[in-house]
Design a protein around this motif. Structure first.
Motif, PDB file in Angstrom:
ATOM      1  N   THR B 219      60.433 114.886   7.654  1.00 45.05           N
ATOM      2  CA  THR B 219      60.518 113.461   7.967  1.00 45.05           C
ATOM      3  C   THR B 219      61.938 113.009   7.605  1.00 45.05           C
ATOM      4  O   THR B 219      62.557 113.609   6.717  1.00 45.05           O
ATOM      5  N   PRO B 220      62.440 111.958   8.254  1.00 41.22           N
ATOM      6  CA  PRO B 220      63.779 111.467   7.908  1.00 41.22           C
ATOM      7  C   PRO B 220      63.896 111.172   6.408  1.00 41.22           C
ATOM      8  O   PRO B 220      64.900 111.471   5.781  1.00 41.22           O
ATOM      9  N   LYS B 221      62.841 110.597   5.831  1.00 46.47           N
ATOM     10  CA  LYS B 221      62.859 110.230   4.414  1.00 46.47           C
ATOM     11  C   LYS B 221      63.082 111.464   3.535  1.00 46.47           C
ATOM     12  O   LYS B 221      63.932 111.480   2.649  1.00 46.47           O
ATOM     13  N   LYS B 222      62.293 112.510   3.807  1.00 44.05           N
ATOM     14  CA  LYS B 222      62.409 113.727   2.985  1.00 44.05           C
ATOM     15  C   LYS B 222      63.743 114.433   3.209  1.00 44.05           C
ATOM     16  O   LYS B 222      64.303 115.005   2.280  1.00 44.05           O
ATOM     17  N   LEU B 223      64.254 114.392   4.427  1.00 41.94           N
ATOM     18  CA  LEU B 223      65.555 115.018   4.684  1.00 41.94           C
ATOM     19  C   LEU B 223      66.646 114.317   3.897  1.00 41.94           C
ATOM     20  O   LEU B 223      67.533 114.947   3.329  1.00 41.94           O
ATOM     21  N   LYS B 224      66.562 112.987   3.857  1.00 36.27           N
ATOM     22  CA  LYS B 224      67.582 112.221   3.123  1.00 36.27           C
ATOM     23  C   LYS B 224      67.511 112.540   1.627  1.00 36.27           C
ATOM     24  O   LYS B 224      68.533 112.676   0.978  1.00 36.27           O
ATOM     25  N   VAL B 235      73.100 113.262   6.575  1.00 35.75           N
ATOM     26  CA  VAL B 235      72.330 114.517   6.608  1.00 35.75           C
ATOM     27  C   VAL B 235      72.923 115.427   7.676  1.00 35.75           C
ATOM     28  O   VAL B 235      73.200 116.600   7.436  1.00 35.75           O
ATOM     29  N   PHE B 236      73.147 114.830   8.840  1.00 34.63           N
ATOM     30  CA  PHE B 236      73.668 115.604   9.977  1.00 34.63           C
ATOM     31  C   PHE B 236      75.045 116.187   9.659  1.00 34.63           C
ATOM     32  O   PHE B 236      75.302 117.363   9.891  1.00 34.63           O
ATOM     33  N   LEU B 237      75.923 115.352   9.099  1.00 33.05           N
ATOM     34  CA  LEU B 237      77.280 115.814   8.793  1.00 33.05           C
ATOM     35  C   LEU B 237      77.259 116.941   7.759  1.00 33.05           C
ATOM     36  O   LEU B 237      78.006 117.903   7.859  1.00 33.05           O
ATOM     37  N   LYS B 238      76.342 116.837   6.776  1.00 37.14           N
ATOM     38  CA  LYS B 238      76.264 117.872   5.746  1.00 37.14           C
ATOM     39  C   LYS B 238      75.779 119.198   6.313  1.00 37.14           C
ATOM     40  O   LYS B 238      76.229 120.259   5.894  1.00 37.14           O
ATOM     41  N   LEU B 239      74.854 119.101   7.266  1.00 37.16           N
ATOM     42  CA  LEU B 239      74.238 120.323   7.792  1.00 37.16           C
ATOM     43  C   LEU B 239      75.013 120.954   8.931  1.00 37.16           C
ATOM     44  O   LEU B 239      75.219 122.158   8.974  1.00 37.16           O
ATOM     45  N   ALA B 240      75.430 120.118   9.854  1.00 41.01           N
ATOM     46  CA  ALA B 240      75.852 120.633  11.153  1.00 41.01           C
ATOM     47  C   ALA B 240      77.294 121.116  11.189  1.00 41.01           C
ATOM     48  O   ALA B 240      77.759 121.608  12.198  1.00 41.01           O
TER      49      ALA B 240
END
Lengths: 300, 242
Positions: B219-224, B235-240
């Motif tokens: 879920t967006p919440k858990k990803l954050k 999140v996206f910048l850290k991962l991608a």
């Protein structure tokens, strides 16, 4: 002034693409034209790069008139159109060489300007442009637009359809180009990129809604704005839309941005209303308007 | 098979020569879920999606979509899903009504049903005045909303949306998401890709693909929480970066 636009209007048949547009871009400014598809951004770019003639009004770029001095403008500006417009069947290096030659220069002469960007596509310099990925094409197009060391750079939606990581890298590149003394006019449909510009113009349906620094534009938002959250987003949006006192209801990530018609808005009252709609875990707190809030309020 | 799971994917892989475009991805999607499928350009999203909608054969792995196997029943999948992309939307030189009739016909709806659907759809979208106007002359936002409605014309179990809101103005973009919520609320599963990270927050769950693999799914919440990020963009910048 690097760009002056005075009362420019342009129509296509019965569509008014631009209506009485006026603004100025200062020397060495990074200026953003922010608006959705169909706002008139590309039409304005084409007028300023002398590819299209306005019905009314005047404009100058780098001190030259877009009509009488159009040849001088073509030598002084770099233009990266929204649609990929390089030669698909020439290689990366051939494209760059071609554009350098057209402008009477060489890759070597202005290499320092494009070096940062070109090193990223250099491993593919023998690949045909048509076979590059989207991000690579974008970098090559930027190199070709810069190879004659333009005074003013026009970038029409360079980041549309580009993922957030590549978008961030692209904006870092723009900042470095600005430090090298180039004036940049860039358009984008992404409101979050507006904050990265020195000044922005919000444009919709051929009209300028507002021009200022990103910080000032946000301050112009006059109503108190609230983050609202609850257990079910869809029900929350519907309930807020049904609430008789709502002024605007817009989903914003995990929250809904809510503004109220009344001057004496009471958070508790809204919470009680939402509870009657069987919503739980309700949170309401004041927040700060973003450029997107401002844009939607002006475009309403 | 669990009937609440409308998409089940296990070790799905696609190779082009010796390049692995999609590398053993595994996930399930439930009925009525809004599933955000994110990733950088070139991460393999489009290739993965093409396999799920039955227009590209996987190299290996398993996938079941709307109850059908992607290897053996690709044609059945196509009949039971809706699809909309930013690029291929509708026919610009057909009118609003003609487009609806055309796509209704393609999906095998009866003439009577097409007529009913057409009226409901035009009314819901408030397109009464432009029902006989060529789609090409409509603003992009209207086209995209119409295109979404048309992708649901045969009441599919799942609708696949490939960057449906690119370039659309912020107000219309939100109206579009309200339509997505409505469809999901009525039990349609929504599989959506986007480059707008605020839209990632609207999804029930989000997966992020990096170099052909799913590197995060929650879920967006858990990803954050997991990535200690303020929003999905972080999140996206850290991962991608990949």
């Amino acid at each position: 002034m690097s760009i002056t636009i005075s009362n420019i209007s342009k129509s296509y048949k019965n569509v008014k693409a631009l209506q009485d547009i006026s603004f100025e871009v200062k020397e060495n400014e990074l200026f953003g034209l922010i608006g959705p598809d169909g706002a008139g951004k590309t039409t304005l770019f084409r007028i300023l790069t002398t590819l299209l003639i306005a019905n009314e009004g005047t404009a100058t770029v780098a001190g030259f008139d877009v009509i009488s001095d159009y040849k001088m403008i073509r030598n002084s500006v770099g233009y990266m159109p929204g649609k990929f417009s390089l030669y698909q069947d020439l290689t990366v290096e051939e494209n760059l060489n071609f554009f350098a030659t057209i402008f009477g220069t060489t890759i070597e002469e202005n290499y320092d300007l494009i070096k940062d960007i070109y090193v990223q596509i250099e491993p593919f310099k023998d690949r045909r442009a048509g076979k590059l990925s989207g991000g690579m094409k974008q970098k090559l197009a930027l190199c070709c637009a810069l190879i004659h060391k333009p005074k003013v750079l026009f970038l029409d939606e360079p980041t549309t359809g580009v993922d957030p990581v590549s978008r961030k890298e692209f904006w870092d590149m723009l900042k470095r180009l600005q430090q090298k003394g180039i004036t940049i006019l860039v358009s984008t449909p992404y409101m979050d990129e507006a904050a990265l510009c020195d000044r922005i113009a919000l444009i919709q349906a051929g009209k300028i809604l507002e021009i200022d620094t990103p910080k000032a534009i946000v301050k112009h938002y006059s109503k108190p704005i609230y983050n609202v959250r609850a257990n079910n987003m869809y029900q929350l949006i519907n309930s807020l839309n049904d609430y008789e006192y709502n002024h605007s209801v817009y989903p914003f990530g995990e929250f809904v941005h809510y503004t109220d018609k009344r001057a004496d808005f009471n958070q508790k009252e809204l919470k009680m209303y939402l509870e009657t709609k069987n919503l739980t875990d309700i949170e309401i707190e004041k927040t700060i308007a973003t450029i997107e809030d401002t844009f939607m309020e002006l475009a309403k | 098979m669990n009937h609440n799971k409308v998409i089940q994917v296990e070790g799905l892989t696609k190779m082009f020569g010796d390049f692995t475009a999609v590398n053993a991805i595994t996930f399930d999607i439930e009925k009525g879920e809004i599933f955000g499928f994110l990733g950088a350009n070139g991460a393999g999203k489009t290739t993965a999606m093409k396999m799920l909608i039955g227009i590209s054969n996987p190299t290996s792995g398993k996938a079941n979509v709307a109850g059908f196997n992607v290897f053996t029943n690709a044609e059945d999948i196509k009949k039971n899903i809706g699809y909309m992309s930013q690029k291929f939307a509708l026919y610009d030189d057909l009118t609003v009504k003609e487009n609806i009739t055309f796509f209704g016909g393609i999906y095998g709806l009866s003439i009577k049903r097409i007529k009913e659907k057409s009226e409901i759809l035009i009314q819901e979208l408030g397109l009464e005045k432009v029902a006989n106007t060529l789609v090409g002359s409509l603003p992009l936002g209207w086209k995209q909303k119409l295109s979404f409605s048309v992708s649901l014309i045969h009441d599919p179990k799942i609708v696949f949306l490939d960057e449906p809101t690119g370039g659309v103005d912020p107000i219309t973009r939100r109206q579009f998401w309200e339509m997505i919520y409505k469809a999901a609320n009525q039990g349609t599963t929504v599989f959506v890709t986007t480059h707008y990270m605020d839209e990632a927050e609207y999804c029930d769950r989000v997966s992020i693909m990096v170099n052909g693999k799913i590197e995060a799914l929650d879920t967006p919440k858990k990803l954050k929480e997991k990535f200690k990020a303020a929003n999905m963009n972080d999140v996206f910048l850290k991962l991608a970066r990949g």
